[in-house]
Each structure stands twice: as C-alpha cells, then as structure tokens.
Enzyme design. Structure first.
Site, PDB file in Angstrom:
ATOM      1  CB  SER A   9      -0.895   0.012   1.235  1.00 18.46           C
ATOM      2  OG  SER A   9      -1.392   1.327   1.431  1.00 18.46           O
ATOM      3  CG  HIS A  34      -3.659  -1.697  -1.673  1.00 14.61           C
ATOM      4  ND1 HIS A  34      -4.724  -2.514  -1.991  1.00 14.61           N
ATOM      5  CD2 HIS A  34      -4.092  -0.902  -0.664  1.00 14.61           C
ATOM      6  CE1 HIS A  34      -5.751  -2.234  -1.198  1.00 14.61           C
ATOM      7  NE2 HIS A  34      -5.400  -1.253  -0.384  1.00 14.61           N
ATOM      8  CG  ASP A  36      -5.134   2.250   0.769  1.00 16.43           C
ATOM      9  OD1 ASP A  36      -6.055   1.416   0.686  1.00 16.43           O
ATOM     10  OD2 ASP A  36      -4.002   1.968   1.206  1.00 16.43           O
ATOM     11  CG  MET A  38      -8.843   6.764   2.166  1.00 14.63           C
ATOM     12  SD  MET A  38      -8.163   6.775   3.829  1.00 14.63           S
ATOM     13  CE  MET A  38      -7.100   5.311   3.755  1.00 14.63           C
ATOM     14  CG  HIS A  67      -9.106  -0.397  -0.631  1.00 14.15           C
ATOM     15  ND1 HIS A  67      -8.507  -0.526   0.605  1.00 14.15           N
ATOM     16  CD2 HIS A  67     -10.436  -0.552  -0.419  1.00 14.15           C
ATOM     17  CE1 HIS A  67      -9.436  -0.742   1.523  1.00 14.15           C
ATOM     18  NE2 HIS A  67     -10.615  -0.753   0.940  1.00 14.15           N
ATOM     19  CG  MET A  69     -11.389   2.533   1.866  1.00 15.34           C
ATOM     20  SD  MET A  69      -9.815   2.572   2.747  1.00 15.34           S
ATOM     21  CE  MET A  69      -8.728   2.809   1.355  1.00 15.34           C
ATOM     22  CG  MET A 140     -11.401  -3.246   5.024  1.00 16.97           C
ATOM     23  SD  MET A 140      -9.861  -2.819   4.186  1.00 16.97           S
ATOM     24  CE  MET A 140      -9.031  -1.824   5.436  1.00 16.97           C
ATOM     25  N   GLY A 145      -9.182   3.708   6.796  1.00 15.31           N
ATOM     26  CA  GLY A 145      -8.960   5.139   7.013  1.00 15.31           C
ATOM     27  C   GLY A 145      -7.509   5.518   7.207  1.00 15.31           C
ATOM     28  CG  PHE A 146      -6.145   6.831   9.742  1.00 18.60           C
ATOM     29  CD1 PHE A 146      -5.637   8.097   9.433  1.00 18.60           C
ATOM     30  CD2 PHE A 146      -7.463   6.726  10.153  1.00 18.60           C
ATOM     31  CE1 PHE A 146      -6.436   9.222   9.534  1.00 18.60           C
ATOM     32  CE2 PHE A 146      -8.273   7.852  10.265  1.00 18.60           C
ATOM     33  CZ  PHE A 146      -7.757   9.104   9.958  1.00 18.60           C
ATOM     34  N   GLY A 176      -4.642  -4.331   6.344  1.00 19.99           N
ATOM     35  CA  GLY A 176      -4.619  -3.645   7.630  1.00 19.99           C
ATOM     36  C   GLY A 176      -3.846  -4.421   8.679  1.00 19.99           C
ATOM     37  N   GLY A 197       1.240  -1.912   4.177  1.00 21.79           N
ATOM     38  CA  GLY A 197       1.764  -0.566   3.976  1.00 21.79           C
ATOM     39  C   GLY A 197       2.960  -0.311   4.856  1.00 21.79           C
ATOM     40  CB  SER A 198       3.243   0.776   8.387  1.00 26.31           C
ATOM     41  OG  SER A 198       2.337  -0.176   8.871  1.00 26.31           O
TER      42      SER A 198
HETATM   43  C1  DX5 Z   1      -6.359   1.417   5.461  1.00 28.06           C
HETATM   44  C2  DX5 Z   1      -5.880   1.078   4.076  1.00 28.06           C
HETATM   45  C3  DX5 Z   1      -4.715   0.185   4.051  1.00 28.06           C
HETATM   46  C4  DX5 Z   1      -3.487   0.722   4.754  1.00 28.06           C
HETATM   47  C5  DX5 Z   1      -2.754  -0.442   5.325  1.00 28.06           C
HETATM   48  O1  DX5 Z   1      -7.592   2.020   5.387  1.00 28.06           O
HETATM   49  O2  DX5 Z   1      -6.911   0.436   3.319  1.00 28.06           O
HETATM   50  O3  DX5 Z   1      -4.386  -0.248   2.738  1.00 28.06           O
HETATM   51  O4  DX5 Z   1      -2.629   1.449   3.919  1.00 28.06           O
HETATM   52  O5  DX5 Z   1      -1.694   0.018   6.091  1.00 28.06           O
HETATM   53  P1  DX5 Z   1      -0.922  -0.904   7.133  1.00 28.06           P
HETATM   54  O6  DX5 Z   1      -0.389  -2.076   6.369  1.00 28.06           O
HETATM   55  O7  DX5 Z   1       0.134  -0.002   7.653  1.00 28.06           O
HETATM   56  O8  DX5 Z   1      -1.931  -1.322   8.172  1.00 28.06           O
HETATM   57 ZN    ZN Z   2      -6.343  -0.490   1.361  1.00 29.81          ZN
END
Ligand code: DX5
Ligand code: ZN
Length: 214
Positions: A9, A34, A36, A38, A67, A69, A140, A145-146, A176, A197-198
């Site tokens: 992500s 990926h 995201d 929003m 994705h 959202m 999810m 959201g984050f 997530g 992501g992280s």
């Molecule tokens: C959250 C996103 C995810 C997010 C995942 O709403 O849909 O794709 O970037 O991040 P990590 O892997 O850091 O939880």
């Molecule tokens: Zn996502």
C-alpha cells in the site's frame, strides 16, 4: 493454494518520492501496487485520486489495485478505469445492496478485476450471495482510514466462510496491520492476497520485508 499476491500500500510511501518508491517495490518482488482512495466521507481521511493513478501508471507495469474507500463509488469507476487501474474494489457498506451486482458487472465491462470489500463490523454472511460475481473479496483487518493500525484478529476469522462459498479462483485479500506474523494467520485461514503498507515501507530492507510475507 496458488501463489500469494503481495500488494504494498503506497499510503505508507513517501509521496514526495512516489515514483522512486514504486520502482523500489517493483524490483523488490511486489506483485501489485495497492492504491488507497479516501474521500473524507466514507472514512475520516483524504488521500489520493484519479490524477495520481494516471501518473503512477506511467512508472510501473505492475497491476494497480485500487481500493475505493469512498461514497458513491459508481461515479469513479470509469475515471479510474481510464487512468490505468487493473483491479477496482469498492466497499459493500458504501452502496445499496440492490446495486452490488450491477457494479461488479460495470467494473468488469472495462476489462478489470472487480473487488468487494467489507469493514470489520460487517458480517461476512451478508455478502456470501455476491461472492460469485467478484474476482476478489477484500476483508479489512483494521477500520479503513489510516495506515499503521493494529491487526484485528477476529476479522481474519471471516476468511474460511468466504473461502468455502467461493470458486477456487477467488482472490481473497486482507488489508490492515499485516506483517510477518499476521500474514501467516491470514494465509492459513484462506487469504491469498496481502496488502501491507507500514510493514513494507518502514522496513530497513523492502525486499526482505516482501519475501517475509510469502
Ligand atoms: C487502510 C488502508 C490500508 C493501509 C494499510 O484504510 O486500506 O491499505 O494502507 O496500512 P498498514 O499495512 O500499515 O496497516
Ligand atoms: Zn487499502
């Protein structure tokens, strides 16, 4: 089970160096990118949209896994399709039940893969009747959201039920809080696509982080 699809992500990448970061995950063995999206309504955050997808389409050959959202996802399928998305996933909670199947067909009409996502509080039984219309179901494992949130273990318990009702070729994705350990939990329960992501972008060695998820 088929190979695990890793979809980093870019929400956790450095947006000032997005092209560089995407090239880095590509050479480190990522399967998809990926993205995201929003809108500040469906989720309490705003991220990126159509122009960014159009730009990143130019720097990578990897499939773009978008994705959404957002509320009213139907309004954005064509713009994202025309900007180079390969997979478009929308949220079950963002649409009327009566529109779910039509939207799957609409996404596929652009020759894209269609995905349906559910939030942590949505009961998987509600979507079983729709699974057959989609190429991918995204479960999810945090509240959308984050990035950087903690994995919610009970969400992963939805995976076996969905897998049981699906054709063999359904892509079952989780998103997530995915890291080396939670990836194992999810793949054992039937996931074959992992968004992270992280865990990937904060890693010292991105290539090692991606391999550790497989
Ligand atoms: C959250 C996103 C995810 C997010 C995942 O709403 O849909 O794709 O970037 O991040 P990590 O892997 O850091 O939880
Ligand atoms: Zn996502």
């Amino acid at each position: 089970m088929s190979k695990i699809i890793i979809s980093p992500s870019i929400l956790s990448s450095d947006f000032a160096n997005l092209g560089r970061d995407i090239r880095e995950i590509e050479k480190s063995g990522a399967d998809w990118v990926h993205v995201d999206v929003m809108d500040g309504h469906f989720v309490p955050n705003i991220t990126i949209g159509v122009p960014v997808v159009k730009s990143i389409r130019k720097v990578t050959k990897l499939p773009l896994d978008v994705h959404l959202m957002i509320d009213n996802p139907q309004n954005f399928i064509k713009p994202f399709a025309e900007s180079g998305a390969d997979i478009i996933t929308f949220h079950y909670e963002a649409v009327e039940r009566s529109d779910v199947i039509e939207l799957a067909h609409y996404i596929k009409s652009f020759d894209l893969k269609a995905g349906l996502s559910i939030k942590p509080d949505t009961n998987p039984e509600e979507i079983l009747e729709y699974v057959g219309y989609f190429d991918m179901i995204l479960v999810m494992t945090v509240e959308p959201g984050f990035g950087g949130q903690q994995f919610i273990g009970k969400c992963a318990q939805k995976l076996p039920l969905i897998r049981e009702f699906a054709e063999d070729d359904l892509i079952l994705q989780v998103d997530g809080g995915i890291n080396r350990e939670t990836a194992r939990v999810c793949t054992k329960l039937g996931a074959n696509s992992l968004v992270a992501g992280s865990y990937i972008f904060n890693a010292e060695n991105i290539s090692d982080a991606i391999s550790s998820l497989r």
